[in-house]
Structures are given as structure tokens and as C-alpha cells.
Design an enzyme around this catalytic site. Sequence first.
Site, PDB file in Angstrom:
ATOM      1  N   LYS A 166       0.624  -1.185   0.170  1.00  0.00           N
ATOM      2  CA  LYS A 166      -0.063  -0.248  -0.030  1.00  0.00           C
ATOM      3  C   LYS A 166       0.861   1.423   0.119  1.00  0.00           C
ATOM      4  CE  LYS A 166      -3.899  -2.010   2.418  1.00  0.00           C
ATOM      5  NZ  LYS A 166      -4.796  -1.967   3.599  1.00  0.00           N
ATOM      6  N   PHE A 189     -16.060   3.461   6.392  1.00  0.00           N
ATOM      7  CA  PHE A 189     -14.829   3.963   6.091  1.00  0.00           C
ATOM      8  C   PHE A 189     -14.298   3.831   4.677  1.00  0.00           C
ATOM      9  CE2 PHE A 189     -14.710  -0.748   6.974  1.00  0.00           C
ATOM     10  CZ  PHE A 189     -14.087  -1.216   5.829  1.00  0.00           C
ATOM     11  N   ARG A 213      -1.373 -14.364   4.432  1.00  0.00           N
ATOM     12  CA  ARG A 213      -2.126 -13.551   5.527  1.00  0.00           C
ATOM     13  C   ARG A 213      -1.323 -13.906   6.872  1.00  0.00           C
ATOM     14  NH1 ARG A 213      -6.268 -11.493   4.125  1.00  0.00           N
ATOM     15  NH2 ARG A 213      -7.228 -11.370   6.178  1.00  0.00           N
ATOM     16  N   THR A 221      -4.751  -7.375  10.832  1.00  0.00           N
ATOM     17  CA  THR A 221      -5.082  -5.858  10.282  1.00  0.00           C
ATOM     18  C   THR A 221      -4.567  -5.111  11.217  1.00  0.00           C
ATOM     19  OG1 THR A 221      -6.925  -6.948   9.029  1.00  0.00           O
ATOM     20  CG2 THR A 221      -6.972  -4.687   9.261  1.00  0.00           C
ATOM     21  N   ARG A 279       3.079  -6.524   9.171  1.00  0.00           N
ATOM     22  CA  ARG A 279       2.282  -5.428   9.897  1.00  0.00           C
ATOM     23  C   ARG A 279       3.016  -4.729  11.169  1.00  0.00           C
ATOM     24  NH1 ARG A 279      -3.356  -7.534   7.852  1.00  0.00           N
ATOM     25  NH2 ARG A 279      -3.551  -6.112   5.820  1.00  0.00           N
ATOM     26  N   ASN A 324      -2.009  -0.007   7.011  1.00  0.00           N
ATOM     27  CA  ASN A 324      -1.133  -1.080   7.384  1.00  0.00           C
ATOM     28  C   ASN A 324      -0.293  -1.717   6.406  1.00  0.00           C
ATOM     29  OD1 ASN A 324      -3.160  -2.168   5.789  1.00  0.00           O
ATOM     30  ND2 ASN A 324      -4.588  -3.267   7.395  1.00  0.00           N
ATOM     31  N   HIS A 359      -1.961  -5.658   1.612  1.00  0.00           N
ATOM     32  CA  HIS A 359      -3.184  -6.332   1.604  1.00  0.00           C
ATOM     33  C   HIS A 359      -3.357  -7.816   0.943  1.00  0.00           C
ATOM     34  CE1 HIS A 359      -7.560  -6.903   0.114  1.00  0.00           C
ATOM     35  NE2 HIS A 359      -7.000  -7.373  -0.932  1.00  0.00           N
TER      36      HIS A 359
END
Length: 140
Positions: A11, A59, A87, A93, A104, A114, A117
Site C-alpha cells: 500500500k 470507512f 495472511r 489487520t 504489519r 497497515n 493487503h
Amino acid sequence: MAIERTFSMIKPDATRRNLTGAIIAKLEEAGLRVVASKRVWMSRREAEGFYAVHKDRPFFGELVEFMSSGPTVVQVLEGENAIAKNREVMGATNPANADEGTIRKAFALSIGENSVHGSDAPETAAEEIAYWFSGTEIVG
């Protein structure tokens, strides 16, 4: 265990801080192989389309704004149990709840920023991969 593919995105908060290489290294150390990758700056329309599943959530506007605020790196990862493994390597998250050694925990700034994704199921992996890549762009 079957070899599978999953979608991964680095991100804007992470690309802004030049963490792309460090994040990819963690993914590769976990046994995941990058079989497609490109750096994109999402338009608002692309972000709205990609995150359409969240369009009724409070959000959504903030998410679209953030995701279109800078470059992202979209990737297809391949490996044994790739979805679950990705994951696990990403971590929770909310970085405050993420395990030590996860992406993270190491790099995320907040629950919103964070850093990464990843797809959560085979169906979403297929949809998310198809959103960003044609079949000829995935070479592994």
C-alpha cells in the site's frame, strides 16, 4: 499441499517509505514466489472498483482516498498454501495485534495505514488477480 496463487498489494504508506524490497523479502523468505508484479497509482475509480465490497461501510471514502494517494505494488504470489501463508506473514489487520516478525508488526503505521493487503480466500484471490492482471502478465 497444493500450489496456489494469491493476490498481494503493498500500500501507499509502505511505498512512500521505500519498504517495497523489505516487504517482498519477507514474502519470499516465507516461501512465496512473485509471479507477477507492477507498480500502479490507483485512480479513485480503480480504488472504488477494487474495494467495492466495502462501499456501504463507513470507512469506504477514507479507504479510497488513501489507496489513491500514492503508488501501490500489486502482485501475484505463488506457493504452497499461498493464501494462508501470505495472511500469516502479513499479520493482523491492526498492527497492535500483529505477531512479532510479521509485515504489519514491523512496518504498519496504523490500522488504516497497515502497509499490505492480501486475499482472504481462493475466490477473492481469483477476482483480485483478474482485476489487475491479464493471464499473459503472470509468468511463473
